[in-house]
Design a protein around this motif. Structure first.
Motif, PDB file in Angstrom:
ATOM      1  N   ALA A 213       0.830  -1.210   0.000  1.00 31.43           N
ATOM      2  CA  ALA A 213       0.000   0.000   0.000  1.00 31.43           C
ATOM      3  C   ALA A 213       0.863   1.258   0.000  1.00 31.43           C
ATOM      4  CB  ALA A 213      -0.925  -0.006   1.216  1.00 31.43           C
ATOM      5  N   LEU A 214       1.952   1.266   0.769  1.00 33.33           N
ATOM      6  CA  LEU A 214       2.857   2.422   0.791  1.00 33.33           C
ATOM      7  C   LEU A 214       3.495   2.630  -0.576  1.00 33.33           C
ATOM      8  CD1 LEU A 214       4.581   1.796   4.240  1.00 33.33           C
ATOM      9  CD2 LEU A 214       3.200   3.803   3.648  1.00 33.33           C
ATOM     10  N   THR A 215       3.831   1.528  -1.257  1.00 34.61           N
ATOM     11  CA  THR A 215       4.422   1.625  -2.593  1.00 34.61           C
ATOM     12  C   THR A 215       3.406   2.168  -3.594  1.00 34.61           C
ATOM     13  OG1 THR A 215       5.886  -0.247  -2.088  1.00 34.61           O
ATOM     14  CG2 THR A 215       5.604   0.328  -4.411  1.00 34.61           C
ATOM     15  N   ILE A 216       2.176   1.732  -3.491  1.00 33.25           N
ATOM     16  CA  ILE A 216       1.106   2.244  -4.356  1.00 33.25           C
ATOM     17  C   ILE A 216       0.913   3.731  -4.126  1.00 33.25           C
ATOM     18  CG2 ILE A 216      -1.407   2.185  -4.692  1.00 33.25           C
ATOM     19  CD1 ILE A 216      -1.210  -0.874  -4.200  1.00 33.25           C
ATOM     20  N   PHE A 254      -2.487   8.489   6.829  1.00 34.91           N
ATOM     21  CA  PHE A 254      -2.363   8.878   8.232  1.00 34.91           C
ATOM     22  C   PHE A 254      -0.895   9.012   8.636  1.00 34.91           C
ATOM     23  CE2 PHE A 254      -2.385   7.364  12.794  1.00 34.91           C
ATOM     24  CZ  PHE A 254      -2.843   8.561  13.334  1.00 34.91           C
ATOM     25  N   LEU A 255      -0.077   8.019   8.290  1.00 31.47           N
ATOM     26  CA  LEU A 255       1.346   8.080   8.608  1.00 31.47           C
ATOM     27  C   LEU A 255       2.033   9.234   7.877  1.00 31.47           C
ATOM     28  CD1 LEU A 255       2.228   4.269   8.543  1.00 31.47           C
ATOM     29  CD2 LEU A 255       2.175   5.758  10.557  1.00 31.47           C
ATOM     30  N   ALA A 256       1.647   9.452   6.621  1.00 33.92           N
ATOM     31  CA  ALA A 256       2.232  10.559   5.860  1.00 33.92           C
ATOM     32  C   ALA A 256       1.886  11.897   6.503  1.00 33.92           C
ATOM     33  CB  ALA A 256       1.741  10.516   4.416  1.00 33.92           C
ATOM     34  N   MET A 257       0.644  12.048   6.945  1.00 31.33           N
ATOM     35  CA  MET A 257       0.229  13.293   7.608  1.00 31.33           C
ATOM     36  C   MET A 257       1.079  13.558   8.843  1.00 31.33           C
ATOM     37  SD  MET A 257      -3.340  14.125   9.584  1.00 31.33           S
ATOM     38  CE  MET A 257      -2.871  12.901  10.844  1.00 31.33           C
ATOM     39  N   THR A 278      -3.249  19.148   4.132  1.00 33.17           N
ATOM     40  CA  THR A 278      -3.945  18.512   3.008  1.00 33.17           C
ATOM     41  C   THR A 278      -4.341  17.075   3.359  1.00 33.17           C
ATOM     42  OG1 THR A 278      -2.764  19.881   1.403  1.00 33.17           O
ATOM     43  CG2 THR A 278      -3.773  17.849   0.578  1.00 33.17           C
ATOM     44  N   TYR A 279      -3.409  16.346   3.957  1.00 32.24           N
ATOM     45  CA  TYR A 279      -3.725  14.981   4.376  1.00 32.24           C
ATOM     46  C   TYR A 279      -4.792  14.965   5.463  1.00 32.24           C
ATOM     47  CZ  TYR A 279      -0.018  12.543   1.810  1.00 32.24           C
ATOM     48  OH  TYR A 279       0.765  11.978   0.829  1.00 32.24           O
ATOM     49  N   LEU A 280      -4.719  15.913   6.404  1.00 33.86           N
ATOM     50  CA  LEU A 280      -5.726  15.964   7.469  1.00 33.86           C
ATOM     51  C   LEU A 280      -7.111  16.188   6.907  1.00 33.86           C
ATOM     52  CD1 LEU A 280      -6.497  15.979  10.444  1.00 33.86           C
ATOM     53  CD2 LEU A 280      -5.890  18.431  10.518  1.00 33.86           C
TER      54      LEU A 280
END
Length: 285
Positions: A213-216, A254-257, A278-280
């Motif tokens: 999923a992280l790679t996608i 969530f982790l990226a945010m 933006t992620y939030l």
């Protein structure tokens, strides 16, 4: 640095692990990296009086890297263990200040490779011997959260955190070696056209579906198409893989945010805060 190494700028060492530092230049990009490309001079030996130039990358251990949960000793151990695979740089030396790894010649990708090639590479990573340490997503998220500026810990952010901490997907597949940041920006096309993977700082044993999923996410792939290709390579049921990926994709956001919020505080860079906002907004919606 001595005056003879003025080209190294602020690089703090004139020698590393028996090598003389001839030239050093900072590498761009990477919040938790701040690495250096070094040209090193080997010490002459009696049986080989001519010195040899070695190209390497210095990956420092610093308060910033530790704030992002980077463990350089683990990274060094993994690179030493998997070097024979041919897809990662060699581990050259380490000390309490950081690690020295091979410089891989080639072109850093500026866009994702074909999905099939990327999935084949990801599956090769997952077939490597898994490290003894594992990624705990709750712990990782909590680590990032602790590095966020207090004024950024708004009610909406707290609500999102509470929701995600209560909704961690079940692990349906055996743990594997996972890179956890297999974006095209961490891929180098060697002169022989083969792909090499760099920046193994977040690598750990983990759920291969999270790594997928992280790679996608990192490469903006079609999730369903990538999941089907991966499932075929790994011999897994396509529907089960697709469903697992769909469960993990929100966690990737969530982790990226949290990562961007932590970066905004640690580097005092407003552009990271804007990315985090933006992620939030996406996670609230």
């Amino acid at each position: 640095m001595s005056s003879g190494h003025s080209s190294a700028g602020a690089f703090p060492f004139s020698r590393l692990a028996g090598y003389e530092v001839r030239c050093a230049r900072p590498l761009s990009g990477g919040l938790s990296n701040r690495c250096w490309h070094l040209t090193l001079n080997t010490s002459p030996h009696l049986d080989a009086p001519e010195t040899t130039l070695v190209e390497a990358v210095w990956r420092p251990d610093s308060p910033i890297s530790r704030a992002f949960g980077v463990h350089r000793h683990h990274e060094f151990q993994l690179l030493a263990a998997i070097h024979s695979s041919g897809i990662a740089p060699a581990a050259l030396a380490e000390n309490r200040h950081g690690i020295l790894v091979e410089w891989i010649e080639g072109q850093v990708l500026t866009q994702p490779p074909a999905t099939e090639e990327l999935m084949q590479l990801l599956y090769r990573v997952h077939c490597l011997s898994a490290p003894q340490w594992a990624l705990d997503v709750r712990q990782k998220a909590g680590h990032y959260l602790a590095s966020i500026q207090p004024s950024d810990k708004s009610a909406p952010l707290n609500s999102v955190c509470q929701r995600f901490f209560q909704q961690i997907p079940d692990r349906l597949f055996p743990q594997t070696c996972c890179h956890h940041d297999l974006g095209f920006y961490n891929l180098i096309r060697r002169p022989d056209s083969q792909l090499a993977v760099i920046d193994w700082e977040y690598a750990a044993a983990g759920d291969p579906m999270l790594d997928l999923a992280l790679t996608i996410q990192a490469n903006e792939l079609d999730a369903k198409a990538a999941a089907i290709i991966y499932a075929q390579l790994a011999g897994y049921d396509e529907v089960t893989v697709s469903n697992a990926v769909q469960q993990w994709l929100p966690w990737c956001d969530f982790l990226a945010m949290l990562w961007y919020y932590a970066g905004a505080h640690l580097w005092q860079d407003e552009s990271y805060r804007l990315e985090a906002h933006t992620y939030l907004a996406k996670l609230i919606a």
